[in-house]
Enzyme design. Structure first.
Site, PDB file in Angstrom:
ATOM      1  N   GLN A  19     -48.577  -1.472  36.085  1.00  0.00           N
ATOM      2  CA  GLN A  19     -48.913  -2.866  35.758  1.00  0.00           C
ATOM      3  C   GLN A  19     -48.145  -3.831  36.653  1.00  0.00           C
ATOM      4  O   GLN A  19     -46.925  -3.954  36.509  1.00  0.00           O
ATOM      5  CB  GLN A  19     -48.552  -3.119  34.286  1.00  0.00           C
ATOM      6  CG  GLN A  19     -48.760  -4.545  33.826  1.00  0.00           C
ATOM      7  CD  GLN A  19     -48.389  -4.730  32.356  1.00  0.00           C
ATOM      8  OE1 GLN A  19     -47.643  -3.922  31.798  1.00  0.00           O
ATOM      9  NE2 GLN A  19     -48.888  -5.770  31.732  1.00  0.00           N
ATOM     10  N   GLY A  20     -48.839  -4.519  37.549  1.00  0.00           N
ATOM     11  CA  GLY A  20     -48.186  -5.440  38.478  1.00  0.00           C
ATOM     12  C   GLY A  20     -48.300  -6.877  38.025  1.00  0.00           C
ATOM     13  O   GLY A  20     -49.065  -7.659  38.613  1.00  0.00           O
ATOM     14  N   TYR A  21     -47.555  -7.237  36.997  1.00  0.00           N
ATOM     15  CA  TYR A  21     -47.539  -8.626  36.511  1.00  0.00           C
ATOM     16  C   TYR A  21     -46.251  -9.340  36.944  1.00  0.00           C
ATOM     17  O   TYR A  21     -46.285 -10.305  37.682  1.00  0.00           O
ATOM     18  CB  TYR A  21     -47.589  -8.647  34.975  1.00  0.00           C
ATOM     19  CG  TYR A  21     -48.952  -8.529  34.325  1.00  0.00           C
ATOM     20  CD1 TYR A  21     -50.044  -7.995  34.986  1.00  0.00           C
ATOM     21  CD2 TYR A  21     -49.136  -8.938  33.006  1.00  0.00           C
ATOM     22  CE1 TYR A  21     -51.271  -7.875  34.369  1.00  0.00           C
ATOM     23  CE2 TYR A  21     -50.365  -8.827  32.368  1.00  0.00           C
ATOM     24  CZ  TYR A  21     -51.424  -8.292  33.041  1.00  0.00           C
ATOM     25  OH  TYR A  21     -52.630  -8.175  32.407  1.00  0.00           O
ATOM     26  N   SER A  22     -45.092  -8.837  36.443  1.00  0.00           N
ATOM     27  CA  SER A  22     -43.835  -9.587  36.588  1.00  0.00           C
ATOM     28  C   SER A  22     -43.405  -9.704  38.045  1.00  0.00           C
ATOM     29  O   SER A  22     -43.594  -8.780  38.843  1.00  0.00           O
ATOM     30  CB  SER A  22     -42.705  -8.892  35.822  1.00  0.00           C
ATOM     31  OG  SER A  22     -43.060  -8.709  34.487  1.00  0.00           O
ATOM     32  N   SER A  34     -43.034  -0.405  35.818  1.00  0.00           N
ATOM     33  CA  SER A  34     -42.812   0.929  35.259  1.00  0.00           C
ATOM     34  C   SER A  34     -43.773   1.911  35.909  1.00  0.00           C
ATOM     35  O   SER A  34     -44.965   1.606  36.081  1.00  0.00           O
ATOM     36  CB  SER A  34     -43.060   0.929  33.749  1.00  0.00           C
ATOM     37  OG  SER A  34     -42.267  -0.030  33.117  1.00  0.00           O
ATOM     38  N   GLU A  89     -51.527  -4.283  23.987  1.00  0.00           N
ATOM     39  CA  GLU A  89     -50.238  -3.623  24.229  1.00  0.00           C
ATOM     40  C   GLU A  89     -49.741  -2.829  23.015  1.00  0.00           C
ATOM     41  O   GLU A  89     -49.013  -1.882  23.159  1.00  0.00           O
ATOM     42  CB  GLU A  89     -49.178  -4.632  24.698  1.00  0.00           C
ATOM     43  CG  GLU A  89     -48.222  -4.026  25.664  1.00  0.00           C
ATOM     44  CD  GLU A  89     -47.598  -5.030  26.638  1.00  0.00           C
ATOM     45  OE1 GLU A  89     -47.134  -4.606  27.681  1.00  0.00           O
ATOM     46  OE2 GLU A  89     -47.578  -6.239  26.348  1.00  0.00           O
ATOM     47  N   SER A  98     -40.429 -11.307  25.100  1.00  0.00           N
ATOM     48  CA  SER A  98     -39.063 -11.284  24.558  1.00  0.00           C
ATOM     49  C   SER A  98     -39.025 -11.898  23.149  1.00  0.00           C
ATOM     50  O   SER A  98     -39.967 -12.569  22.716  1.00  0.00           O
ATOM     51  CB  SER A  98     -38.124 -12.065  25.481  1.00  0.00           C
ATOM     52  OG  SER A  98     -38.440 -13.439  25.390  1.00  0.00           O
TER      53      SER A  98
HETATM   54  C1  LIG Z   1     -38.218  -1.510  30.132  1.00  0.00           C
HETATM   55  C2  LIG Z   1     -39.062  -2.560  30.801  1.00  0.00           C
HETATM   56  C3  LIG Z   1     -40.273  -2.207  31.388  1.00  0.00           C
HETATM   57  C4  LIG Z   1     -41.070  -3.169  32.012  1.00  0.00           C
HETATM   58  N1  LIG Z   1     -42.242  -2.783  32.620  1.00  0.00           N
HETATM   59  C5  LIG Z   1     -42.995  -3.717  33.256  1.00  0.00           C
HETATM   60  C6  LIG Z   1     -44.191  -3.329  33.961  1.00  0.00           C
HETATM   61  O1  LIG Z   1     -44.567  -2.144  34.000  1.00  0.00           O
HETATM   62  N2  LIG Z   1     -44.901  -4.287  34.613  1.00  0.00           N
HETATM   63  C7  LIG Z   1     -44.530  -5.595  34.596  1.00  0.00           C
HETATM   64  O2  LIG Z   1     -45.251  -6.412  35.165  1.00  0.00           O
HETATM   65  N3  LIG Z   1     -43.391  -5.997  33.952  1.00  0.00           N
HETATM   66  C8  LIG Z   1     -42.617  -5.083  33.298  1.00  0.00           C
HETATM   67  N4  LIG Z   1     -41.449  -5.469  32.667  1.00  0.00           N
HETATM   68  C9  LIG Z   1     -41.015  -6.866  32.789  1.00  0.00           C
HETATM   69  C10 LIG Z   1     -41.089  -7.688  31.519  1.00  0.00           C
HETATM   70  O3  LIG Z   1     -42.409  -8.037  31.247  1.00  0.00           O
HETATM   71  C11 LIG Z   1     -40.194  -8.909  31.750  1.00  0.00           C
HETATM   72  O4  LIG Z   1     -38.854  -8.451  31.811  1.00  0.00           O
HETATM   73  C12 LIG Z   1     -40.319  -9.925  30.638  1.00  0.00           C
HETATM   74  O5  LIG Z   1     -41.558 -10.561  30.708  1.00  0.00           O
HETATM   75  C13 LIG Z   1     -39.205 -10.994  30.735  1.00  0.00           C
HETATM   76  O6  LIG Z   1     -39.219 -11.590  31.991  1.00  0.00           O
HETATM   77  P1  LIG Z   1     -37.888 -11.703  32.891  1.00  0.00           P
HETATM   78  O7  LIG Z   1     -37.226 -10.369  32.942  1.00  0.00           O
HETATM   79  O8  LIG Z   1     -38.280 -12.366  34.163  1.00  0.00           O
HETATM   80  O9  LIG Z   1     -36.915 -12.653  32.079  1.00  0.00           O
HETATM   81  P2  LIG Z   1     -37.024 -14.237  31.961  1.00  0.00           P
HETATM   82  O10 LIG Z   1     -38.426 -14.639  31.697  1.00  0.00           O
HETATM   83  O11 LIG Z   1     -36.319 -14.847  33.117  1.00  0.00           O
HETATM   84  O12 LIG Z   1     -36.192 -14.490  30.640  1.00  0.00           O
HETATM   85  C14 LIG Z   1     -34.754 -14.459  30.623  1.00  0.00           C
HETATM   86  C15 LIG Z   1     -34.322 -14.881  29.224  1.00  0.00           C
HETATM   87  O13 LIG Z   1     -34.730 -16.230  28.960  1.00  0.00           O
HETATM   88  C16 LIG Z   1     -35.519 -16.288  27.767  1.00  0.00           C
HETATM   89  N5  LIG Z   1     -36.606 -17.262  27.924  1.00  0.00           N
HETATM   90  C17 LIG Z   1     -37.497 -17.335  28.941  1.00  0.00           C
HETATM   91  N6  LIG Z   1     -38.356 -18.361  28.729  1.00  0.00           N
HETATM   92  C18 LIG Z   1     -37.994 -18.918  27.543  1.00  0.00           C
HETATM   93  C19 LIG Z   1     -38.513 -20.013  26.776  1.00  0.00           C
HETATM   94  N7  LIG Z   1     -39.560 -20.732  27.192  1.00  0.00           N
HETATM   95  N8  LIG Z   1     -37.889 -20.320  25.603  1.00  0.00           N
HETATM   96  C20 LIG Z   1     -36.794 -19.599  25.163  1.00  0.00           C
HETATM   97  N9  LIG Z   1     -36.276 -18.555  25.867  1.00  0.00           N
HETATM   98  C21 LIG Z   1     -36.857 -18.233  27.026  1.00  0.00           C
HETATM   99  C22 LIG Z   1     -36.087 -14.896  27.612  1.00  0.00           C
HETATM  100  O14 LIG Z   1     -36.411 -14.637  26.257  1.00  0.00           O
HETATM  101  C23 LIG Z   1     -34.951 -14.024  28.111  1.00  0.00           C
HETATM  102  O15 LIG Z   1     -33.998 -13.842  27.085  1.00  0.00           O
HETATM  103  C24 LIG Z   1     -40.644  -4.529  32.032  1.00  0.00           C
HETATM  104  C25 LIG Z   1     -39.424  -4.884  31.436  1.00  0.00           C
HETATM  105  C26 LIG Z   1     -38.621  -3.919  30.840  1.00  0.00           C
HETATM  106  C27 LIG Z   1     -37.330  -4.355  30.220  1.00  0.00           C
END
Ligand SMILES: Cc1cc2nc3c(=O)[nH]c(=O)nc-3n(C[C@H](O)[C@H](O)[C@H](O)COP(=O)(O)OP(=O)(O)OC[C@H]3O[C@@H](n4cnc5c(N)ncnc54)[C@H](O)[C@@H]3O)c2cc1C
Length: 382
Positions: free
Chosen positions: A115-118, A150, A234, A359
């Site tokens: 999954q290429g989202y983040s 992942s 999901e 989150s």
């Molecule tokens: C084990 C694991 C597997 C994953 N696998 C994939 C995958 O296969 N493909 C993929 O695309 N992604 C994947 N991800 C990524 C995941 O989707 C992101 O980590 C998640 O969306 C959070 O984004 P970020 O890490 O950029 O954190 P950020 O968005 O930068 O957030 C950092 C912190 O700020 C908080 N925050 C952010 N915005 C707000 C808001 N508006 N209000 C209050 N708090 C806020 C968040 O809750 C968090 O605590 C994976 C992540 C993990 C941990």
């Protein structure tokens, strides 16, 4: 909803249990295991359409399969992204050609997906995606970086959310592209090294990678709609399987607490019982939601509950074992990668539960705005 298993469901459960008992131990290699499952028709049983090499099962039968799978001790699935995320999305938004091309290899366990989202600047705020896809004749040229992908190191294909309209902002101008991973020099997968030295997710760099024009799902510019629809898949039935896994982990923690004597501490006893009671409540809630009686906040409430429950269990798992739980393997060679024991794994990996799949903070915002009717979060609040 009255969630009862009929005699046909029980027969289906017995078939699943017998098959798993006969095969679960035989396949240690993850790819071979996917093919074994595919050959027996166990992939895609929850898809709303049959005919792609999958069998179709009722909701209760899907629950029975998921529960038996979790109980069997079969290897973790590496095909779940294709089976449970991409396939239902293609069934709704894909063209006939896309369904015919992509669903059978997923059902056969032949093609694995990631999954290429983040991206580094687009996680919770996914509309900040900057990876670009520029149309050039019969294909798109993709440039940009994804992160936390992942299984990218195992996958044959990646579904990528990218900006096809260069001047667009936020949710507009995005497209959902199906991209083959085998493009040396144009796609580079860099595993992210974890504290243990092992890697489960990756950075993926696209440097002029190609995707065929007919492999845009839902039409150019419709990426946000398709991407959000996919996120809706999901959870679902897999929640129940997840809870069987939770029950097994809780059983292990209880046994460790008895073994170490930690169970003599009344606070530990109370926490163990609380975990058990909450797990029961989560099960009934999951069944109710699957039966269609959940409200708009139900998925977010369920995610908040299980993720925090699981983290607390991880903390208990190491607490009941005491100092011994923080030691590495006895035969560890300094700087070499090592495997965590199951309790250490539970403790450390459950930290991720409150991040992926939306989150905690994001789930609370959804409940605040969509269920409680609170004013929208001010822009730039975080
Ligand atoms: C084990 C694991 C597997 C994953 N696998 C994939 C995958 O296969 N493909 C993929 O695309 N992604 C994947 N991800 C990524 C995941 O989707 C992101 O980590 C998640 O969306 C959070 O984004 P970020 O890490 O950029 O954190 P950020 O968005 O930068 O957030 C950092 C912190 O700020 C908080 N925050 C952010 N915005 C707000 C808001 N508006 N209000 C209050 N708090 C806020 C968040 O809750 C968090 O605590 C994976 C992540 C993990 C941990």
């Amino acid at each position: 909803m009255d969630f009862e298993f009929t005699s046909e469901d029980e027969a289906f459960r017995t078939e699943a249990r017998d098959w798993l008992a006969a095969h679960a131990d035989s396949a240690r290699d993850r790819r071979t295991w996917e093919r074994t499952l595919g050959k027996a028709g166990w992939i895609g049983i929850g898809w709303p359409e049959g005919g792609y090499g999958n069998r179709t099962a009722t909701l209760t039968q899907q629950v029975a399969w998921a529960e038996e799978y979790a109980r069997s001790g079969a290897p973790p699935r590496s095909g779940h992204i294709g089976e449970n995320l991409l396939a239902p999305t293609l069934i709704i938004h894909g063209s006939e050609e896309q369904k015919t091309r992509f669903l059978p290899p997923v059902a056969a366990g032949e093609e694995l997906w990631c999954q290429g989202y983040s991206e580094p600047g687009a996680g919770s705020d996914l509309a900040g995606v900057r990876t670009s896809a520029v149309r050039e004749g019969a294909s798109y040229r993709i440039t940009g970086q994804k992160i936390w992908t992942s299984l990218a190191h195992e996958a044959d294909w990646c579904f990528v959310l990218a900006r096809t309209d260069a001047g667009s902002r936020r949710h507009q101008g995005l497209s959902f592209l199906l991209v083959p991973m085998d493009q040396p020099g144009r796609i580079e997968v860099r595993p992210i090294r974890q504290m243990t030295g092992t890697s489960e997710f990756n950075e993926v760099f696209f440097d002029g990678a190609h995707a065929r024009a007919e492999h845009v799902v839902g039409g150019e510019g419709q990426g946000w709609r398709v991407a959000m629809s996919l996120l809706g898949f999901e959870r679902g039935v897999s929640t129940l399987a997840q809870q069987i896994g939770f029950a097994q982990e809780l059983g292990r923690v209880v046994r460790a607490a008895v073994r170490t004597g930690a169970v003599d501490d009344p606070v530990v006893r109370a926490r163990l019982v609380r975990q058990w009671a909450e797990l029961r409540a989560m099960r009934w809630n999951a069944l109710r939601t699957l039966g269609g009686s959940g409200d708009a906040g139900a998925p977010s409430a369920a995610k908040l509950l299980w993720a925090n429950w699981h983290q607390r269990l991880g903390e208990l798992a190491v607490q009941v074992r005491g100092a011994e739980a923080s030691a590495g393997p006895a035969d560890w060679v300094p700087a070499a990668p090592y495997e965590l024991d199951p309790d250490q794994h539970l403790f450390l990996f459950s930290r991720a539960d409150t991040i992926y799949g939306g989150s905690d903070q994001v789930q609370r915002t959804i409940i605040a705005e969509r269920v409680l009717g609170l004013p929208r979060e001010p822009k730039g609040a975080v």
